[in-house]
Design a protein around this motif. Structure first.
Motif, PDB file in Angstrom:
ATOM      1  N   HIS A 144       0.867  -1.186   0.000  1.00 52.72           N
ATOM      2  CA  HIS A 144       0.000   0.000   0.000  1.00 52.72           C
ATOM      3  C   HIS A 144       0.894   1.224   0.000  1.00 52.72           C
ATOM      4  N   ALA A 145       0.314   2.404  -0.005  1.00 53.39           N
ATOM      5  CA  ALA A 145       1.085   3.654  -0.080  1.00 53.39           C
ATOM      6  C   ALA A 145       1.127   4.393   1.247  1.00 53.39           C
ATOM      7  N   ASN A 146       0.525   3.835   2.287  1.00 47.50           N
ATOM      8  CA  ASN A 146       0.425   4.551   3.570  1.00 47.50           C
ATOM      9  C   ASN A 146       1.612   4.219   4.465  1.00 47.50           C
ATOM     10  N   PHE A 147       2.804   4.624   4.029  1.00 51.65           N
ATOM     11  CA  PHE A 147       4.010   4.410   4.822  1.00 51.65           C
ATOM     12  C   PHE A 147       4.540   5.748   5.293  1.00 51.65           C
ATOM     13  N   GLU A 148       5.105   5.712   6.512  1.00 55.40           N
ATOM     14  CA  GLU A 148       5.741   6.913   7.023  1.00 55.40           C
ATOM     15  C   GLU A 148       7.144   7.031   6.449  1.00 55.40           C
ATOM     16  N   GLU A 149       7.720   8.186   6.626  1.00 56.27           N
ATOM     17  CA  GLU A 149       9.072   8.456   6.151  1.00 56.27           C
ATOM     18  C   GLU A 149      10.065   8.003   7.222  1.00 56.27           C
ATOM     19  N   LYS A 150      10.510   6.735   7.114  1.00 57.70           N
ATOM     20  CA  LYS A 150      11.451   6.183   8.104  1.00 57.70           C
ATOM     21  C   LYS A 150      12.052   4.897   7.543  1.00 57.70           C
ATOM     22  N   VAL A 151      12.876   4.239   8.369  1.00 54.42           N
ATOM     23  CA  VAL A 151      13.505   2.981   8.000  1.00 54.42           C
ATOM     24  C   VAL A 151      12.697   1.834   8.587  1.00 54.42           C
ATOM     25  N   TYR A 152      12.357   0.824   7.729  1.00 53.18           N
ATOM     26  CA  TYR A 152      11.594  -0.344   8.141  1.00 53.18           C
ATOM     27  C   TYR A 152      12.494  -1.579   8.088  1.00 53.18           C
ATOM     28  N   ASN A 153      12.320  -2.473   9.029  1.00 51.82           N
ATOM     29  CA  ASN A 153      13.003  -3.768   9.007  1.00 51.82           C
ATOM     30  C   ASN A 153      12.033  -4.822   8.478  1.00 51.82           C
ATOM     31  N   VAL A 154      12.396  -5.410   7.333  1.00 56.77           N
ATOM     32  CA  VAL A 154      11.532  -6.414   6.704  1.00 56.77           C
ATOM     33  C   VAL A 154      12.209  -7.778   6.853  1.00 56.77           C
ATOM     34  N   PRO A 155      11.650  -8.710   7.613  1.00 53.11           N
ATOM     35  CA  PRO A 155      12.272 -10.031   7.778  1.00 53.11           C
ATOM     36  C   PRO A 155      12.040 -10.903   6.531  1.00 53.11           C
ATOM     37  N   VAL A 156      13.163 -11.321   5.910  1.00 52.90           N
ATOM     38  CA  VAL A 156      13.117 -12.106   4.681  1.00 52.90           C
ATOM     39  C   VAL A 156      13.799 -13.452   4.925  1.00 52.90           C
ATOM     40  N   ILE A 157      13.221 -14.509   4.388  1.00 52.95           N
ATOM     41  CA  ILE A 157      13.798 -15.852   4.486  1.00 52.95           C
ATOM     42  C   ILE A 157      14.281 -16.266   3.093  1.00 52.95           C
ATOM     43  N   ILE A 158      15.556 -16.749   3.047  1.00 50.42           N
ATOM     44  CA  ILE A 158      16.145 -17.211   1.785  1.00 50.42           C
ATOM     45  C   ILE A 158      16.545 -18.668   1.962  1.00 50.42           C
ATOM     46  N   ASN A 159      16.135 -19.520   1.015  1.00 49.63           N
ATOM     47  CA  ASN A 159      16.505 -20.935   1.018  1.00 49.63           C
ATOM     48  C   ASN A 159      17.292 -21.261  -0.245  1.00 49.63           C
ATOM     49  N   ASP A 160      18.332 -22.131  -0.088  1.00 52.63           N
ATOM     50  CA  ASP A 160      19.008 -22.631  -1.288  1.00 52.63           C
ATOM     51  C   ASP A 160      18.395 -23.980  -1.674  1.00 52.63           C
ATOM     52  N   ASN A 161      18.938 -24.613  -2.696  1.00 48.97           N
ATOM     53  CA  ASN A 161      18.375 -25.896  -3.144  1.00 48.97           C
ATOM     54  C   ASN A 161      19.349 -27.044  -2.923  1.00 48.97           C
ATOM     55  N   GLY A 162      20.180 -26.913  -1.860  1.00 51.44           N
ATOM     56  CA  GLY A 162      21.116 -27.972  -1.525  1.00 51.44           C
ATOM     57  C   GLY A 162      20.408 -29.188  -0.943  1.00 51.44           C
ATOM     58  N   LYS A 163      21.202 -30.217  -0.702  1.00 51.02           N
ATOM     59  CA  LYS A 163      20.668 -31.446  -0.121  1.00 51.02           C
ATOM     60  C   LYS A 163      21.482 -31.775   1.118  1.00 51.02           C
ATOM     61  N   PRO A 164      20.969 -31.465   2.305  1.00 54.69           N
ATOM     62  CA  PRO A 164      19.678 -30.804   2.545  1.00 54.69           C
ATOM     63  C   PRO A 164      19.782 -29.298   2.299  1.00 54.69           C
ATOM     64  N   PRO A 165      18.646 -28.626   2.053  1.00 58.23           N
ATOM     65  CA  PRO A 165      18.685 -27.176   1.828  1.00 58.23           C
ATOM     66  C   PRO A 165      18.994 -26.422   3.111  1.00 58.23           C
ATOM     67  N   LEU A 166      19.636 -25.255   2.962  1.00 58.94           N
ATOM     68  CA  LEU A 166      19.935 -24.385   4.103  1.00 58.94           C
ATOM     69  C   LEU A 166      19.136 -23.104   3.971  1.00 58.94           C
ATOM     70  N   GLU A 167      18.852 -22.521   5.139  1.00 55.96           N
ATOM     71  CA  GLU A 167      17.976 -21.346   5.189  1.00 55.96           C
ATOM     72  C   GLU A 167      18.639 -20.256   6.013  1.00 55.96           C
ATOM     73  N   ARG A 168      18.407 -19.010   5.598  1.00 52.01           N
ATOM     74  CA  ARG A 168      18.895 -17.868   6.380  1.00 52.01           C
ATOM     75  C   ARG A 168      17.779 -16.827   6.480  1.00 52.01           C
ATOM     76  N   LYS A 169      17.588 -16.304   7.692  1.00 52.49           N
ATOM     77  CA  LYS A 169      16.643 -15.219   7.907  1.00 52.49           C
ATOM     78  C   LYS A 169      17.430 -13.931   8.062  1.00 52.49           C
ATOM     79  N   VAL A 170      17.059 -12.911   7.293  1.00 55.94           N
ATOM     80  CA  VAL A 170      17.747 -11.620   7.352  1.00 55.94           C
ATOM     81  C   VAL A 170      16.708 -10.524   7.564  1.00 55.94           C
ATOM     82  N   ASN A 171      17.091  -9.530   8.333  1.00 56.39           N
ATOM     83  CA  ASN A 171      16.263  -8.338   8.508  1.00 56.39           C
ATOM     84  C   ASN A 171      16.732  -7.301   7.500  1.00 56.39           C
TER      85      ASN A 171
END
Length: 743
Positions: free
Chosen positions: A675-702
């Protein structure tokens, strides 16, 4: 109709005067127009004009009541094979009696039938307006009087411009005769070289299928000068005498153009061959032909060949050469010691009569002729000594020499000498030394000084005391020229020589110079990865060690040569790990040698993915909707494990309400505000990234996302509050770092 019209104009006066009469005078149109002029007046009983006269113009409107008509019931035409497509060779014409200013008389031509029609497309085409008939593209290519010389076209003409089904249609037959193309390349043109005729000389002529074309020549190859021309009747000329020895063939094209410069016919390929005349004398291949012949050569022997050339055409009488000996100097012991074959130039001895002591050299003058010219060639014949003397060694035994086993290859260990009584600097006196016995592996080699015939015995391969401590050599001396019959080599051409090899303490020797292996980077510590082996030539005990183990990943058993892992391996730090393995003598550690160990670490999926971005994403405030920021992931592991990443958001309500993520490709995704209703500031968005290894590994980053006021350059804009004092050094550095971080 005319009466009604007049009544309307005159009203009741015409009706009341019943005794009056009407008089009409009609003037027929004189200019062929579609209107009639009528004069009308009213007369009384006495013939006097009551009313009028009135001029009446009657317009006759045309209707389509006339079909078009061809001006001939049948047409005939002639077309040439290979005529240019679209170039008319005949016209047909039809007329229509209806008004030419109306569509009633607008005519359209077309071909209704085509007999015969052997191809999928018609061979002829017609201009629907002008009636011009021409070959189609297919017709230009396929018309051939040998296959079909007559065609019948049924041509139709329609009025109403052919735009309606109610148009009138007429047809006529067009008989077309196909004739052979005039536009043909002449047969190969032959011109005799060095012609004395007055130039230019007519050598051929070509004819276009079409009149009034412009002829021109086109060179296939760029020449310094082009000795041909063509006039506007298609006559080809050679403009100057030709020289076959300079150029024996010419290839060029004849083209035709119209007045606009466009090509009319396909280019014709012209081939000219320059015929040879005998205008070149024989030439001796060498200024002096030198031949060596042994003095014991028998009669009839071939002793050499005199070579001569002729620049005239090969394999013709013009270049046929014949040889004849004109003189022999000196003429001893006879004047005819030599004979030359007339057609080959091969020289032969007439008898067994050469003697170096009587004459060591002969000079011959040989007459070389063709059918017109002659040349004298010089031949020098050197009588060489026969090999009737064998080499004789100055010593029959050179006794022995002692050498260390580590003496370098190429070292001279002995000089030997033999002499030969034959003529110096010939194959009969030059000496070749060889080890005849005692050296099966060619450990030694003997080189000869060509001036002194002195021999130098050299080491050819590395010596080894442990393999061969003593060599008993038998050396022979021979000549490259065969000995004459009845003479043989004997013991005088042999000598003896003994080599003693002394032992030298040598370093250990590895079985391999390079050891290669592959291990997985996650193998446990103390895993055996390789075993190396070395031996000492003198039989001493060998001890092993490692050099260059910079990461301290390996250890070696000093006695067995087994190499184990000493710590955890990591491919991401170094994929190809190279160390030196050292083998040294137990009693003399200075005696050592090295081998190379190359360990290839095989990757495992032990690194989770991470963001690969130079700066955090930002969006310009206020948001308008539809913004997207590109994010990228990477992985330290091999391509096998990070070829595809998946991106997702942490399942928080606030995150799901404000943000969304969408995949772009294997390594990138878009992060978008929902949406467009954001304030003028810095936001922390938690994102999860997975690879396709066997077994796969995951990292969570802000992921820090900045929503900021943007400058005109579409980057975050920071207002700096100005004050009346200069900032301190630490403040200035802080401001600078902050600005750089935002950028």
């Amino acid at each position: 109709s005319i009466y009604f019209y007049l009544k309307k104009r005159m009203g009741s006066k015409l009706c009341k005067n019943t005794s009056s009469r009407l008089r009409l005078q009609m003037e027929p149109p004189s200019d062929g127009s579609h209107q009639v002029c009528v004069t009308v007046e009213s007369l009384d009983e006495k013939g006097n004009t009551v009313k009028g006269p009135y001029a009446v113009t009657i317009h006759v409107e045309d209707i389509n009541d006339n079909p078009p008509e061809f001006d001939q019931a049948k047409y005939t035409g002639v077309v040439r094979q290979n005529s240019r497509p679209g170039k008319p060779f005949m016209y047909i014409h039809a007329t229509d009696r209806d008004d030419p200013t109306t569509p009633h008389a607008q005519l359209t031509y077309s071909i209704l039938h085509h007999f015969p029609n052997p191809y999928t497309e018609m061979l002829f085409q017609i201009d629907n307006i002008t009636g011009a008939i021409s070959p189609s593209k297919m017709g230009s290519h396929y018309l051939d009087p040998q296959k079909q010389d007559t065609f019948t076209l049924v041509v139709t003409v329609k009025d109403m411009a052919g735009m309606t089904m109610n148009a009138f249609t007429s047809s006529a037959d067009v008989i077309i005769t196909v004739k052979e193309s005039l536009w043909k390349a002449p047969a190969t043109i032959r011109i005799q070289e060095n012609s004395t005729q007055v130039h230019p000389v007519n050598i051929s002529q070509v004819h276009s299928n079409e009149p009034d074309v412009i002829y021109d020549l086109f060179e296939k190859e760029k020449l310094p000068r082009f000795p041909f021309s063509i006039d506007q009747n298609g006559v080809i000329y050679v403009t100057e005498p030709l020289d076959r020895e300079e150029k024996d063939t010419y290839t060029f094209f004849v083209v035709t153009k119209d007045k606009e410069g466009e090509l009319v016919d396909k280019p014709l390929h012209i081939h000219v061959i320059v015929e040879d005349i005998n205008d070149n004398p024989p030439v001796c291949k060498q200024a002096v032909t030198v031949i060596e012949v042994q003095e014991n050569e028998g009669g009839g022997s071939n002793i050499g060949t005199l070579f001569a050339t002729d620049m005239d055409e090969e394999d013709t009488l013009n270049s046929r050469l014949q040889f004849k000996i004109q003189s022999q100097v000196p003429a001893v012991p006879a004047s005819n010691l030599f004979f030359i074959q007339q057609d080959t130039g091969i020289l032969q001895l007439t008898s067994h009569s050469l003697n170096k002591r009587i004459a060591s050299n002969y000079s011959l003058k040989v007459l070389v002729t063709d059918a017109v010219f002659q040349t004298i060639c010089d031949v020098q014949i050197h009588v060489i000594d026969i090999n009737d003397q064998i080499p004789i060694f100055e010593k029959s035994d050179y006794h022995n020499v002692t050498v260390a086993e580590n003496l370098p290859v190429g070292t001279v260990i002995l000089e030997i000498q033999a002499t030969d009584g034959d003529e110096p600097a010939t194959g009969s006196s030059y000496i070749i030394y060889q080890v005849k016995e005692g050296d099966p592996d060619n450990t030694f080699i003997i080189e000869t000084d060509i001036e002194t015939n002195r021999g130098f015995v050299k080491i050819n391969k590395a010596l080894d005391f442990e393999t061969a401590p003593v060599y008993n050599l038998v050396i022979n001396a021979t000549n490259p020229e065969p000995l004459v019959p009845g003479v043989q080599y004997n013991s005088s051409s042999l000598t003896l020589f003994k080599v003693f090899v002394t032992n030298v303490d040598e370093p250990p020797v590895f079985h391999k110079t390079v050891y290669k292996g592959e291990v997985s980077e996650d193998i446990p510590v103390n895993t055996l990865v390789m075993m190396v082996e070395a031996y000492d030539p003198e039989g001493d005990t060998v001890r092993y060690s490692l050099e260059g183990d910079m990461r301290k990943w390996l250890r070696i058993d000093s006695i067995t040569g087994q190499i184990h892992t000493a710590s955890t391996l990591d491919r991401e730090q170094q994929e190809m790990y190279t160390v030196d393995v050292v083998a040294s003598e137990l009693k003399n550690a200075a005696q050592k040698s090295k081998a190379t160990l190359i360990l290839h670490l095989i990757d495992v999926n032990d690194n989770p993915p991470q963001l690969a971005m130079d700066y955090p994403p930002f969006f310009c405030h206020p948001l308008s909707g539809g913004e997207k920021a590109l994010i990228q992931a990477t992985d330290a592991d091999e391509q096998l494990y990070y070829s595809t990443f998946s991106f997702s958001l942490v399942d928080y309500m606030n995150t799901r309400n404000n943000w969304e993520i969408s995949k772009v490709n294997a390594t990138h995704a878009y992060l978008s505000p929902k949406h467009a209703n954001f304030e003028e500031k810095v936001y922390n968005v938690p994102v999860i990234i997975n690879d396709n290894g066997k077994p796969p590994l995951e990292r969570k980053v802000n992921l820090e996302v900045n929503i900021c006021k943007c400058s005109s350059e579409m980057s975050c804009f920071i207002e700096v509050q100005r004050e009346h004092f200069w900032p301190t050094t630490s403040q200035a550095i802080g401001i600078l770092i902050g600005v750089l971080l935002i950028i």
